[in-house]
Design a protein around this motif. Structure first.
Motif, PDB file in Angstrom:
ATOM      1  N   LYS A  93      32.672  12.836   6.805  1.00 16.52           N
ATOM      2  CA  LYS A  93      33.047  14.320   6.955  1.00 16.52           C
ATOM      3  C   LYS A  93      33.775  14.710   8.123  1.00 16.52           C
ATOM      4  O   LYS A  93      34.475  15.625   8.182  1.00 16.52           O
ATOM      5  CB  LYS A  93      31.529  15.015   7.110  1.00 16.52           C
ATOM      6  CG  LYS A  93      30.843  15.043   6.032  1.00 16.52           C
ATOM      7  CD  LYS A  93      29.539  15.730   6.146  1.00 16.52           C
ATOM      8  CE  LYS A  93      28.529  15.747   4.832  1.00 16.52           C
ATOM      9  NZ  LYS A  93      27.318  15.958   4.936  1.00 16.52           N
ATOM     10  N   ILE A  94      33.846  13.798   9.260  1.00 17.02           N
ATOM     11  CA  ILE A  94      34.683  14.293  10.435  1.00 17.02           C
ATOM     12  C   ILE A  94      36.264  14.129   9.947  1.00 17.02           C
ATOM     13  O   ILE A  94      37.093  14.805  10.835  1.00 17.02           O
ATOM     14  CB  ILE A  94      34.435  13.268  11.615  1.00 17.02           C
ATOM     15  CG1 ILE A  94      34.743  11.705  11.424  1.00 17.02           C
ATOM     16  CG2 ILE A  94      32.862  13.381  12.285  1.00 17.02           C
ATOM     17  CD1 ILE A  94      34.763  10.956  12.387  1.00 17.02           C
ATOM     18  N   ASP A  95      36.557  13.460   9.229  1.00 14.46           N
ATOM     19  CA  ASP A  95      38.089  13.370   8.804  1.00 14.46           C
ATOM     20  C   ASP A  95      38.313  14.854   8.183  1.00 14.46           C
ATOM     21  O   ASP A  95      39.516  15.269   8.566  1.00 14.46           O
ATOM     22  CB  ASP A  95      38.407  12.441   7.529  1.00 14.46           C
ATOM     23  CG  ASP A  95      37.468  12.581   6.508  1.00 14.46           C
ATOM     24  OD1 ASP A  95      36.506  12.947   6.414  1.00 14.46           O
ATOM     25  OD2 ASP A  95      38.308  12.233   5.305  1.00 14.46           O
ATOM     26  N   GLN A  96      37.520  15.711   7.871  1.00 13.17           N
ATOM     27  CA  GLN A  96      37.739  16.974   7.561  1.00 13.17           C
ATOM     28  C   GLN A  96      38.494  18.038   8.420  1.00 13.17           C
ATOM     29  O   GLN A  96      39.005  18.899   8.195  1.00 13.17           O
ATOM     30  CB  GLN A  96      36.549  17.653   6.620  1.00 13.17           C
ATOM     31  CG  GLN A  96      36.116  17.000   5.108  1.00 13.17           C
ATOM     32  CD  GLN A  96      34.843  17.032   5.085  1.00 13.17           C
ATOM     33  OE1 GLN A  96      34.270  18.287   5.078  1.00 13.17           O
ATOM     34  NE2 GLN A  96      34.317  16.392   4.147  1.00 13.17           N
ATOM     35  N   PHE A  97      37.689  17.844   9.816  1.00 12.27           N
ATOM     36  CA  PHE A  97      38.250  18.666  10.752  1.00 12.27           C
ATOM     37  C   PHE A  97      39.049  17.966  12.093  1.00 12.27           C
ATOM     38  O   PHE A  97      39.461  18.856  12.988  1.00 12.27           O
ATOM     39  CB  PHE A  97      36.869  19.360  11.403  1.00 12.27           C
ATOM     40  CG  PHE A  97      36.020  18.414  11.987  1.00 12.27           C
ATOM     41  CD1 PHE A  97      36.100  18.138  13.223  1.00 12.27           C
ATOM     42  CD2 PHE A  97      34.984  18.088  11.352  1.00 12.27           C
ATOM     43  CE1 PHE A  97      35.105  17.411  14.068  1.00 12.27           C
ATOM     44  CE2 PHE A  97      34.015  17.328  12.124  1.00 12.27           C
ATOM     45  CZ  PHE A  97      34.219  17.188  13.246  1.00 12.27           C
ATOM     46  N   LEU A  98      39.281  16.854  11.970  1.00  9.04           N
ATOM     47  CA  LEU A  98      39.590  16.119  13.190  1.00  9.04           C
ATOM     48  C   LEU A  98      40.848  16.535  13.449  1.00  9.04           C
ATOM     49  O   LEU A  98      41.220  16.510  14.702  1.00  9.04           O
ATOM     50  CB  LEU A  98      39.384  14.516  12.782  1.00  9.04           C
ATOM     51  CG  LEU A  98      39.404  13.574  14.076  1.00  9.04           C
ATOM     52  CD1 LEU A  98      38.181  14.012  14.916  1.00  9.04           C
ATOM     53  CD2 LEU A  98      39.319  12.166  13.571  1.00  9.04           C
ATOM     54  N   ASN A  99      41.744  16.598  12.446  1.00  7.26           N
ATOM     55  CA  ASN A  99      43.132  17.106  12.864  1.00  7.26           C
ATOM     56  C   ASN A  99      43.263  18.627  13.775  1.00  7.26           C
ATOM     57  O   ASN A  99      44.125  18.733  14.073  1.00  7.26           O
ATOM     58  CB  ASN A  99      43.903  17.220  11.742  1.00  7.26           C
ATOM     59  CG  ASN A  99      43.821  18.224  10.798  1.00  7.26           C
ATOM     60  OD1 ASN A  99      42.581  18.710  10.956  1.00  7.26           O
ATOM     61  ND2 ASN A  99      44.485  18.363   9.554  1.00  7.26           N
ATOM     62  N   GLN A 100      42.166  19.187  13.732  1.00  9.74           N
ATOM     63  CA  GLN A 100      42.020  20.393  14.580  1.00  9.74           C
ATOM     64  C   GLN A 100      41.563  20.226  16.112  1.00  9.74           C
ATOM     65  O   GLN A 100      41.566  20.830  16.898  1.00  9.74           O
ATOM     66  CB  GLN A 100      40.912  21.307  14.057  1.00  9.74           C
ATOM     67  CG  GLN A 100      41.333  21.774  12.783  1.00  9.74           C
ATOM     68  CD  GLN A 100      40.410  22.518  12.148  1.00  9.74           C
ATOM     69  OE1 GLN A 100      39.862  23.728  12.620  1.00  9.74           O
ATOM     70  NE2 GLN A 100      39.847  22.224  11.141  1.00  9.74           N
ATOM     71  N   ILE A 101      41.295  18.844  16.247  1.00 13.06           N
ATOM     72  CA  ILE A 101      40.987  18.438  17.808  1.00 13.06           C
ATOM     73  C   ILE A 101      42.297  17.794  18.323  1.00 13.06           C
ATOM     74  O   ILE A 101      42.752  16.797  17.739  1.00 13.06           O
ATOM     75  CB  ILE A 101      39.882  17.240  17.643  1.00 13.06           C
ATOM     76  CG1 ILE A 101      38.681  17.631  16.845  1.00 13.06           C
ATOM     77  CG2 ILE A 101      39.420  16.848  19.006  1.00 13.06           C
ATOM     78  CD1 ILE A 101      37.903  18.816  17.671  1.00 13.06           C
TER      79      ILE A 101
END
Length: 256
Positions: free
Chosen positions: A187-195
Motif C-alpha cells: 500500500k505505501i507505493d500508492q502514495f509514496l511519490n507524494q512524499i
C-alpha cells in the motif's frame, strides 16, 4: 552508486553460516554504510563483533526493542542502554517504540521505556530509530509529548497511510522504506511519490521483510538495491538519483 542500509540486523543468527559472504555481496552492490539497531543486551557481543570486522562501514545504535520490554527485566535492560549510551560511541537510540502485535499487556511499560529512551536521545542530540507495529496511535502519543527541535530520527519500516506519514514528517522523522514497498499489498507505493524524496531513507530490516522477488525468504543488505529500484519506479526517477538523495538523507541524520 552509493547505497546505505539504515536498518539491518547483521548480527542475526540467520547469518551464522555466511555472514562474511553476505557482507561481501552487499559491499559489491554498492552498500557502503550499515546501521545496526540494538534489540537487548543478549545481542551486544554480536553487534560489537560485526563492527570490529567492518569498522568503516558498520555503525551501531543502542536501545531496547519494544518486544523485549518485559516486566521483570526492562529496568535493568534500560540501565544497560543508558550505561552504553554514556560511552558516546553510538550513532542513534534504537530500535525503540511500541509493538502491540505480539503482546498488548505490556503497553504501559513499552511506552514508558520508549519515552525514557527518547529523552536520552534528546539529551545526547542523537536520532531515534522507531519500531512501530499495530501501534501508530500509541507511538504518536509518546512522540507528541516529547516533540521538540531535539527530537528527530527515522520511522523504521514505515507501513502507515499518507496522513500518518505526514504526521511522522511533522514530528521531524524520516521514513525508512524497505521491502514492504515492493509488496502487492504493501500500500505505501500508492502514495509514496507524494512524499518529497528528501524525507526518505532506504533500509532492509534484514533478515526480515525481503523485497520481491525474494519475499518470504531471508533478507540481506544487498537487497537494498532492489528497494532503490522500486523507488525509482515509484518516483519516476533514475535509480542513481534515488541512491544519491537517500544516501545524503541518511548521512545527515546520523551525522556522518
Amino acid at each position: 552508486m552509493i547505497l546505505i542500509d539504515t536498518h539491518t540486523h547483521l548480527y542475526s543468527e540467520e547469518f551464522e553460516n555466511d555472514r562474511l559472504e553476505m557482507m561481501q555481496r552487499a559491499l559489491a552492490a554498492g552498500v557502503e554504510h550499515f546501521f545496526v539497531p540494538a534489540i537487548d543486551s543478549s545481542y551486544f557481543e554480536g553487534m560489537q563483533h560485526i563492527q570490529q570486522l567492518y569498522p568503516q562501514n558498520v555503525h551501531l545504535m543502542m536501545g531496547l526493542h519494544p518486544c523485549y520490554v518485559k516486566p521483570d527485566t526492562f529496568e535493568q535492560e534500560l540501565a544497560f542502554v543508558e550505561q552504553e549510551l554514556a560511552k558516546g560511541s553510538y550513532v542513534a537510540v534504537g530500535e525503540i517504540g511500541v509493538d502491540l502485535y505480539w503482546d498488548k499487556s505490556t503497553l504501559k511499560i513499552q511506552q514508558q521505556a520508549f519515552q525514557t529512551q527518547i529523552q536520552w536521545a534528546k539529551k545526547l542530540k542523537l536520532p531515534i530509530n522507531i519500531h512501530c507495529r499495530d501501534a501508530f496511535d500509541e507511538v504518536f502519543e509518546v512522540l507528541e509529548q516529547e516533540k521538540s527541535d531535539d527530537l528527530f530520527g527515522i520511522f523504521h519500516c514505515f507501513t502507515g497511510d499518507f496522513s500518518q506519514a505526514q504526521r511522522a514528517l511533522n514530528l521531524n522523522m524520516k521514513l525508512g522504506i524497505g521491502g514492504v514497498a515492493t509488496f502487492k499489498n504493501g500500500k505505501i507505493d500508492q502514495f509514496l511519490n507524494q512524499i518529497p524524496l528528501n524525507h526518505i531513507v532506504l533500509e532492509t530490516d534484514a533478515p526480515y521483510l525481503a523485497p520481491v522477488p525474494y519475499r518470504g525468504k531471508r533478507n540481506e543488505s544487498s537487497y537494498v538495491a532492489l528497494v532503490a529500484q522500486k523507488l525509482a519506479a515509484i518516483y519516476n526517477l533514475p535509480v542513481t538519483e534515488i541512491a544519491a538523495q537517500t544516501t545524503k538523507n541518511a548521512l545527515n541524520i546520523f551525522k556522518l
